[in-house]
Motif scaffolding. Structure first.
Motif, PDB file in Angstrom:
ATOM      1  N   LEU A  85     102.006 -75.771  35.630  1.00  0.00           N
ATOM      2  CA  LEU A  85     101.959 -74.861  34.484  1.00  0.00           C
ATOM      3  C   LEU A  85     103.180 -73.947  34.454  1.00  0.00           C
ATOM      4  N   GLU A  86     103.612 -73.481  35.615  1.00  0.00           N
ATOM      5  CA  GLU A  86     104.792 -72.623  35.685  1.00  0.00           C
ATOM      6  C   GLU A  86     106.036 -73.375  35.225  1.00  0.00           C
ATOM      7  N   GLU A  87     106.143 -74.646  35.604  1.00  0.00           N
ATOM      8  CA  GLU A  87     107.296 -75.453  35.200  1.00  0.00           C
ATOM      9  C   GLU A  87     107.249 -75.798  33.712  1.00  0.00           C
ATOM     10  N   GLU A  88     106.046 -75.958  33.179  1.00  0.00           N
ATOM     11  CA  GLU A  88     105.910 -76.365  31.784  1.00  0.00           C
ATOM     12  C   GLU A  88     106.110 -75.207  30.806  1.00  0.00           C
ATOM     13  N   PHE A  89     105.745 -73.984  31.231  1.00  0.00           N
ATOM     14  CA  PHE A  89     105.805 -72.833  30.321  1.00  0.00           C
ATOM     15  C   PHE A  89     106.637 -71.685  30.915  1.00  0.00           C
ATOM     16  N   PRO A  90     107.882 -71.949  31.296  1.00  0.00           N
ATOM     17  CA  PRO A  90     108.672 -70.899  31.965  1.00  0.00           C
ATOM     18  C   PRO A  90     109.007 -69.723  31.058  1.00  0.00           C
ATOM     19  N   GLU A  91     109.043 -69.937  29.755  1.00  0.00           N
ATOM     20  CA  GLU A  91     109.388 -68.853  28.844  1.00  0.00           C
ATOM     21  C   GLU A  91     108.195 -67.969  28.514  1.00  0.00           C
ATOM     22  N   SER A  92     106.993 -68.483  28.724  1.00  0.00           N
ATOM     23  CA  SER A  92     105.792 -67.763  28.303  1.00  0.00           C
ATOM     24  C   SER A  92     105.031 -67.115  29.452  1.00  0.00           C
ATOM     25  N   PHE A  93     105.108 -67.697  30.661  1.00  0.00           N
ATOM     26  CA  PHE A  93     104.324 -67.201  31.793  1.00  0.00           C
ATOM     27  C   PHE A  93     105.224 -66.939  32.991  1.00  0.00           C
ATOM     28  N   ILE A  94     104.877 -65.902  33.745  1.00  0.00           N
ATOM     29  CA  ILE A  94     105.619 -65.577  34.953  1.00  0.00           C
ATOM     30  C   ILE A  94     104.636 -65.474  36.118  1.00  0.00           C
ATOM     31  N   ARG A  95     105.128 -65.757  37.308  1.00  0.00           N
ATOM     32  CA  ARG A  95     104.274 -65.726  38.489  1.00  0.00           C
ATOM     33  C   ARG A  95     104.205 -64.297  39.043  1.00  0.00           C
ATOM     34  N   LEU A  96     102.973 -63.838  39.239  1.00  0.00           N
ATOM     35  CA  LEU A  96     102.748 -62.537  39.863  1.00  0.00           C
ATOM     36  C   LEU A  96     102.474 -62.669  41.347  1.00  0.00           C
ATOM     37  N   ALA A 155      98.772 -67.142  43.545  1.00  0.00           N
ATOM     38  CA  ALA A 155      97.586 -67.676  42.872  1.00  0.00           C
ATOM     39  C   ALA A 155      97.482 -67.247  41.414  1.00  0.00           C
ATOM     40  N   VAL A 156      98.525 -66.606  40.857  1.00  0.00           N
ATOM     41  CA  VAL A 156      98.395 -66.050  39.505  1.00  0.00           C
ATOM     42  C   VAL A 156      99.669 -66.251  38.688  1.00  0.00           C
ATOM     43  N   LEU A 157      99.494 -66.723  37.449  1.00  0.00           N
ATOM     44  CA  LEU A 157     100.534 -66.714  36.425  1.00  0.00           C
ATOM     45  C   LEU A 157     100.016 -65.853  35.280  1.00  0.00           C
ATOM     46  N   VAL A 158     100.877 -65.025  34.702  1.00  0.00           N
ATOM     47  CA  VAL A 158     100.446 -64.160  33.602  1.00  0.00           C
ATOM     48  C   VAL A 158     101.331 -64.411  32.384  1.00  0.00           C
ATOM     49  N   ALA A 159     100.742 -64.299  31.206  1.00  0.00           N
ATOM     50  CA  ALA A 159     101.508 -64.406  29.965  1.00  0.00           C
ATOM     51  C   ALA A 159     102.335 -63.127  29.783  1.00  0.00           C
ATOM     52  N   ARG A 160     103.585 -63.286  29.470  1.00  0.00           N
ATOM     53  CA  ARG A 160     104.450 -62.111  29.297  1.00  0.00           C
ATOM     54  C   ARG A 160     103.881 -61.156  28.240  1.00  0.00           C
ATOM     55  N   ARG A 161     103.358 -61.727  27.150  1.00  0.00           N
ATOM     56  CA  ARG A 161     102.837 -60.906  26.061  1.00  0.00           C
ATOM     57  C   ARG A 161     101.577 -60.143  26.463  1.00  0.00           C
ATOM     58  N   ALA A 162     100.907 -60.578  27.543  1.00  0.00           N
ATOM     59  CA  ALA A 162      99.652 -59.938  27.946  1.00  0.00           C
ATOM     60  C   ALA A 162      99.872 -58.742  28.865  1.00  0.00           C
ATOM     61  N   LEU A 163     101.094 -58.572  29.382  1.00  0.00           N
ATOM     62  CA  LEU A 163     101.358 -57.480  30.319  1.00  0.00           C
ATOM     63  C   LEU A 163     101.376 -56.131  29.614  1.00  0.00           C
ATOM     64  N   ALA A 164     100.585 -55.199  30.143  1.00  0.00           N
ATOM     65  CA  ALA A 164     100.551 -53.841  29.589  1.00  0.00           C
ATOM     66  C   ALA A 164     101.229 -52.833  30.517  1.00  0.00           C
ATOM     67  N   GLY A 165     101.357 -53.151  31.810  1.00  0.00           N
ATOM     68  CA  GLY A 165     101.981 -52.245  32.755  1.00  0.00           C
ATOM     69  C   GLY A 165     101.648 -52.626  34.184  1.00  0.00           C
ATOM     70  N   PHE A 166     102.101 -51.767  35.140  1.00  0.00           N
ATOM     71  CA  PHE A 166     101.899 -52.043  36.556  1.00  0.00           C
ATOM     72  C   PHE A 166     101.495 -50.759  37.274  1.00  0.00           C
ATOM     73  N   GLU A 167     100.834 -50.935  38.394  1.00  0.00           N
ATOM     74  CA  GLU A 167     100.557 -49.799  39.268  1.00  0.00           C
ATOM     75  C   GLU A 167     100.613 -50.275  40.714  1.00  0.00           C
ATOM     76  N   ARG A 168     101.014 -49.387  41.605  1.00  0.00           N
ATOM     77  CA  ARG A 168     101.089 -49.730  43.023  1.00  0.00           C
ATOM     78  C   ARG A 168      99.691 -49.767  43.616  1.00  0.00           C
ATOM     79  N   ALA A 169      99.507 -50.667  44.575  1.00  0.00           N
ATOM     80  CA  ALA A 169      98.230 -50.756  45.274  1.00  0.00           C
ATOM     81  C   ALA A 169      98.057 -49.535  46.173  1.00  0.00           C
ATOM     82  N   GLN A 170      96.852 -49.006  46.219  1.00  0.00           N
ATOM     83  CA  GLN A 170      96.576 -47.817  47.017  1.00  0.00           C
ATOM     84  C   GLN A 170      96.240 -48.152  48.453  1.00  0.00           C
TER      85      GLN A 170
END
Length: 266
Positions: free
Chosen positions: A203-214, A217-232
């Protein structure tokens, strides 16, 4: 003299045909041609569709023997349709119909039963149907998906999900993230999760422009990202990705933290 014996010959059942083309005149022409060759090849047109999505919806309700499919169609083209056909319980034979004689034609000869150049001729259609009747089914899904991606310049528009004996199609544009769990990958949309027979790497190879690896075990859609926070707390996640319209947070690995932060800024 012994009485003459009559040997009854059984006529084969008509081949059930689905015609898939976004142009009504092209579908009508195929119907006429099928009528013209009835004496040599018995067929029955059981339905029509104007794109691949409509064709798959029809096939969920009524299986067919042969699909006559155009290549360039809206919503889902013939190449992507070909890949999804292999996931049906009883995959039909596929014959491409196309107005484009280009480098892909040779590949169609290998992966589909046949291809017919428009305007389709009766003798070529008859020969293709005879091939379909005699074909030896074989999986061509991965080859056709790869070819379709090459010609479209992007990945699939829908991903297959086999659920309770049904084939569901998940629109890639609605997927917020993919998550790997043991042997499966789940796709999360705003409505629900779907279990896919895919790998994150593919999936990462097929959709490199739309999804990025976090994370591994996780790929996220660029358009779905709202922000980030550090782990406590110390753990598998160095940080968390926040999503638009979804309550869950996704883990971000230490290795990917700086990468995704830079992508988000851009």
């Amino acid at each position: 003299m012994p009485a003459q014996q009559t040997i009854a010959t059984m006529s084969p059942e008509p081949m059930r045909v689905l015609i898939v083309d976004d142009e009504a005149p092209a579908r009508a022409r195929l119907r006429v041609l099928l009528e013209d060759i009835q004496a040599d090849c018995s067929t029955r047109v059981v339905g029509e569709a104007d794109n691949g999505l409509a064709a798959l919806a029809f096939l969920q309700q009524e299986p067919v023997d042969v699909v006559l499919a155009d290549i360039h169609m809206p919503r889902m083209d013939g190449l992507e349709l070909a890949g999804h056909l292999e996931g049906l319980p009883l995959p039909p034979a596929l014959i491409f119909t196309t107005a484009y004689d280009n480098h892909a034609v040779q590949a169609f000869e290998l992966n589909a039963v046949d291809y017919l150049l428009k305007p389709v001729r009766a003798e070529r259609l008859l020969a293709a149907l005879e091939k379909a009747r005699q074909r030896q089914p074989g999986p061509a899904r991965q080859k056709l998906q790869a070819l379709g991606q090459q010609l479209r310049g992007s990945g699939r528009t829908h991903l297959p999900c086999h659920e309770r004996g049904r084939l569901l199609l998940v629109p890639v544009a609605e997927v917020a993230y993919f998550k790997a769990d043991l042997k499966y990958v789940t796709a999360r949309t705003p409505e629900r999760e779907y279990v896919l027979d895919e790998t994150l790497t593919h999936l990462e190879e097929e959709f490199p422009e739309s999804f990025i690896r976090l994370h591994r075990a996780v790929l996220v859609a660029r358009r779905a990202l709202a922000g980030f926070e550090r782990a406590q707390e110390e753990g598998d996640a160095y940080g968390w990705a926040l999503l638009r319209g979804l309550p869950e947070k996704l883990p971000v690995s230490r290795r990917q933290w700086s990468v995704v932060r830079e992508i988000a800024k851009g």
